[in-house]
Design an enzyme around this catalytic site. Structure first.
Site, short mmCIF file in Angstrom:
data_model
loop_
_atom_site.label_atom_id
_atom_site.label_comp_id
_atom_site.label_asym_id
_atom_site.label_seq_id
_atom_site.Cartn_x
_atom_site.Cartn_y
_atom_site.Cartn_z
N ARG A 1 -56.59 -5.84 38.08
CA ARG A 1 -56.60 -5.50 36.66
C ARG A 1 -55.26 -5.83 35.99
NH1 ARG A 1 -57.11 -0.06 33.21
NH2 ARG A 1 -58.08 -1.08 31.44
N HIS B 1 -64.98 -6.40 37.72
CA HIS B 1 -65.44 -5.01 37.75
C HIS B 1 -66.33 -4.69 38.95
CE1 HIS B 1 -64.53 -4.53 33.16
NE2 HIS B 1 -63.45 -4.48 33.90
N ASN C 1 -53.54 3.90 27.97
CA ASN C 1 -52.46 4.45 28.80
C ASN C 1 -52.85 4.67 30.25
OD1 ASN C 1 -50.10 5.68 29.59
ND2 ASN C 1 -49.86 6.71 27.63
N HIS D 1 -54.52 -8.11 32.59
CA HIS D 1 -53.78 -7.60 31.42
C HIS D 1 -52.53 -8.41 31.16
CE1 HIS D 1 -55.57 -3.34 30.88
NE2 HIS D 1 -56.49 -4.23 31.12
C1 HEM Z 1 -64.08 -8.45 29.52
C2 HEM Z 1 -63.22 -7.60 29.04
C3 HEM Z 1 -62.72 -6.41 29.81
C4 HEM Z 1 -62.70 -5.13 29.38
C5 HEM Z 1 -63.14 -4.63 28.02
C6 HEM Z 1 -62.18 -4.33 30.45
C7 HEM Z 1 -61.98 -2.96 30.38
C8 HEM Z 1 -61.66 -2.15 31.45
C9 HEM Z 1 -61.54 -0.72 31.41
C10 HEM Z 1 -61.70 0.13 30.14
C11 HEM Z 1 -61.27 -0.27 32.64
C12 HEM Z 1 -61.13 1.17 33.12
C13 HEM Z 1 -59.82 1.81 32.76
C14 HEM Z 1 -59.85 3.27 33.11
O1 HEM Z 1 -60.51 4.04 32.40
O2 HEM Z 1 -59.24 3.66 34.11
C15 HEM Z 1 -61.22 -1.43 33.49
C16 HEM Z 1 -60.98 -1.39 34.84
C17 HEM Z 1 -60.84 -2.52 35.62
N1 HEM Z 1 -60.85 -3.83 35.19
FE1 HEM Z 1 -61.45 -4.48 33.38
N2 HEM Z 1 -61.91 -5.12 31.52
C18 HEM Z 1 -62.22 -6.41 31.18
C19 HEM Z 1 -62.04 -7.53 31.96
C20 HEM Z 1 -61.52 -7.51 33.24
C21 HEM Z 1 -61.15 -8.68 34.00
C22 HEM Z 1 -61.24 -10.11 33.48
C23 HEM Z 1 -60.71 -8.26 35.21
C24 HEM Z 1 -60.20 -9.05 36.38
C25 HEM Z 1 -60.60 -10.27 36.68
C26 HEM Z 1 -60.82 -6.81 35.21
C27 HEM Z 1 -60.54 -6.00 36.28
C28 HEM Z 1 -60.64 -4.63 36.27
C29 HEM Z 1 -60.53 -3.81 37.47
C30 HEM Z 1 -60.34 -4.32 38.90
C31 HEM Z 1 -60.64 -2.47 37.07
C32 HEM Z 1 -60.55 -1.22 37.95
C33 HEM Z 1 -59.14 -0.71 37.93
C34 HEM Z 1 -58.91 0.50 38.82
O3 HEM Z 1 -59.76 0.86 39.64
O4 HEM Z 1 -57.83 1.10 38.69
N3 HEM Z 1 -61.28 -6.39 33.99
N4 HEM Z 1 -61.45 -2.56 32.74
C1 LIG Z 2 -48.52 7.15 28.18
O1 LIG Z 2 -47.88 6.75 27.00
C2 LIG Z 2 -47.05 7.72 26.44
C3 LIG Z 2 -46.50 7.22 25.13
O2 LIG Z 2 -47.29 6.22 24.59
C4 LIG Z 2 -45.94 8.03 27.44
O3 LIG Z 2 -45.12 9.05 26.92
C5 LIG Z 2 -46.52 8.48 28.76
O4 LIG Z 2 -45.50 8.63 29.72
C6 LIG Z 2 -47.51 7.45 29.26
N1 LIG Z 2 -48.13 7.85 30.52
C7 LIG Z 2 -49.03 8.83 30.70
C8 LIG Z 2 -49.53 9.01 32.09
O5 LIG Z 2 -49.43 9.53 29.80
#
Ligand code: HEM
Ligand SMILES: *[C@@H]1O[C@H](CO)[C@@H](O)[C@H](O)[C@H]1NC(C)=O
Ligand SMILES: *[C@@H]1O[C@H](CO)[C@@H](O)[C@H](O)[C@H]1NC(C)=O
Ligand SMILES: *[C@@H]1O[C@H](CO)[C@@H](O)[C@H](O)[C@H]1NC(C)=O
Ligand SMILES: *[C@@H]1O[C@H](CO)[C@@H](O)[C@H](O)[C@H]1NC(C)=O
Ligand SMILES: *[C@@H]1O[C@H](CO)[C@@H](O)[C@H](O)[C@H]1NC(C)=O
Length: 313
Positions: A59, A188, A91, A63
């Site tokens: 991820r 994902h 965050n 990013h």
């Molecule tokens: C298409 C647009 C994408 C969106 C809107 C998106 C959004 C997100 C969100 C919201 C999360 C969860 C964050 C959380 O609540 O902890 C997530 C997790 C993740 N994303 Fe995406 N993502 C996108 C594309 C990608 C791409 C291109 C990759 C890698 C090739 C990727 C890899 C991952 C992985 C591996 C996780 C799991 C992270 C973890 O377990 O800590 N994502 N993504």
């Molecule tokens: C998240 O962001 C805020 C400010 O944007 C920061 O103070 C904080 O340390 C960050 N981390 C967490 C786990 O909230």
């Protein structure tokens, strides 16, 4: 209209932010042949003790590349007068930065001031996929590290609530096409999401794209008055194995994010989802190719080789 060479060049820069000029598979062959071994061992060793590492590193790479290109801007720490990307709005600050720092320290000992943090992250992202039983590909290297990282720029990341049109546009801005969008979303297949990234969607009774049994299950995990900040759901049913289960689940209405399920609601992306759900080998081949393209996004030439990934030199 006549287009001068300068205009044509600027046009290319705006439309195709992919630069392949500087990158090569053997970039450190002479200067740091052991770099990839060190990274692999570090990532592999830490993943055994901390199973969240693979998903987090994958991820992080996405990013990093989506904001200012693959220049390790995500790894820079905030300073008293600048809030950095890693402290930006989505965050999720508890990402596995320490793994990259650990690899960097070892690489600096082996060959100082040679391997960029951006390249370390690109190699680590490949390694976590391969070690999760996914594909392997040669990583092109030669990226430089940027000197700028701004928290407010993370609003340019796609949102888990985006529709297909918005996702396609977001990827197109980085020179990535519709197939790359569907393919890379397959990332994902690994990892976990917190309730906040999908709660609004599952509590929306009028969303027909979501499987009702699945929605019920998620509602139990993420009640409207959710008090548990760690609550959430795995992104597919085999969250530490890199496979095509993510696509199979989307075809059943079981995508966790609106942005995942949206890929099955749009005629431009639906067929690609079906083909990956049916053919895991096809998904693996295309994922490797799209990761190489992602790794070329916004590569900079006038950056530096950071000594410490959290700090500019
Ligand atoms: C298409 C647009 C994408 C969106 C809107 C998106 C959004 C997100 C969100 C919201 C999360 C969860 C964050 C959380 O609540 O902890 C997530 C997790 C993740 N994303 Fe995406 N993502 C996108 C594309 C990608 C791409 C291109 C990759 C890698 C090739 C990727 C890899 C991952 C992985 C591996 C996780 C799991 C992270 C973890 O377990 O800590 N994502 N993504
Ligand atoms: C998240 O962001 C805020 C400010 O944007 C920061 O103070 C904080 O340390 C960050 N981390 C967490 C786990 O909230
Ligand atoms: C990883 O673990 C192996 C086996 O314990 C060890 O030999 C190796 O030095 C470790 N490598 C790194 C980079 O930590
Ligand atoms: C972020 O803030 C800077 C000023 O600190 C501003 O110049 C820039 O346009 C902002 N970027 C976004 C994406 O809002
Ligand atoms: C997709 O989302 C954007 C931004 O929220 C919105 O402007 C657009 O109308 C939506 N498109 C479709 C087809 O729903
Ligand atoms: C709920 O889903 C419907 C149908 O997809 C959609 O039009 C509406 O915008 C959604 N509402 C929210 C709050 O997400």
């Amino acid at each position: 209209m006549a287009i001068s060479p300068v205009t044509a060049f600027i046009f290319m820069l705006t439309v195709i932010p992919i630069s392949q000029a500087a990158l090569s598979a053997h970039y450190y062959h002479q200067t740091c042949p052991q770099a990839e071994d060190i990274i692999y061992q570090t990532v592999h060793n830490t993943s055994i003790y901390d199973p969240k590492v693979p998903a987090r590193l994958l991820r992080m790479f996405f990013h990093d590349c989506f904001i200012r290109g693959c220049d390790a801007s995500l790894l820079l720490n905030s300073t008293p007068d600048n809030k950095a990307e890693k402290d930006g709005p989505p965050n999720i600050s508890v990402r596995s930065f320490y793994v990259i720092d650990d690899a960097k320290t070892k690489i600096e000992k082996a060959c100082s001031h040679t391997v960029s943090c951006a390249d370390i992250l690109a190699i680590a992202a490949r390694d976590v996929v391969a070690m999760s039983q996914g594909p392997w590909w040669p990583v092109l290297k030669g990226r430089k590290d940027g000197r700028v990282s701004k928290a407010n720029e993370t609003i340019n990341l796609p949102s888990p609530f985006s529709n297909a049109t918005t996702l396609i546009q977001s990827f197109a801005k980085r020179g990535l096409n519709v197939r790359d969008l569907v393919t890379l979303s397959g990332g994902h297949t690994l990892g976990f999401s917190h309730c906040s990234s999908f709660s609004a969607r599952i509590h929306n009774l009028s969303d027909p794209s979501i499987n009702s049994e699945f929605a019920m299950n998620l509602k139990n995990k993420c009640p409207i008055q959710n008090k548990d900040r760690n609550a959430g759901e795995f992104l597919d049913s085999t969250s530490s194995k890199f496979d095509n289960d993510y696509y199979k689940r989307i075809t059943m209405g079981k995508g966790v994010f609106g942005s995942d399920q949206a890929l099955y609601e749009d005629f431009r992306t639906k067929g690609i989802v079906d083909s990956f759900a049916k053919d895991e080998k096809l998904f693996f081949r295309e994922f490797a190719a799209s990761m190489v393209k992602l790794g070329n996004v916004g590569v900079i030439e006038d950056g530096e080789i950071r000594v410490n990934c959290g700090l500019t030199n």
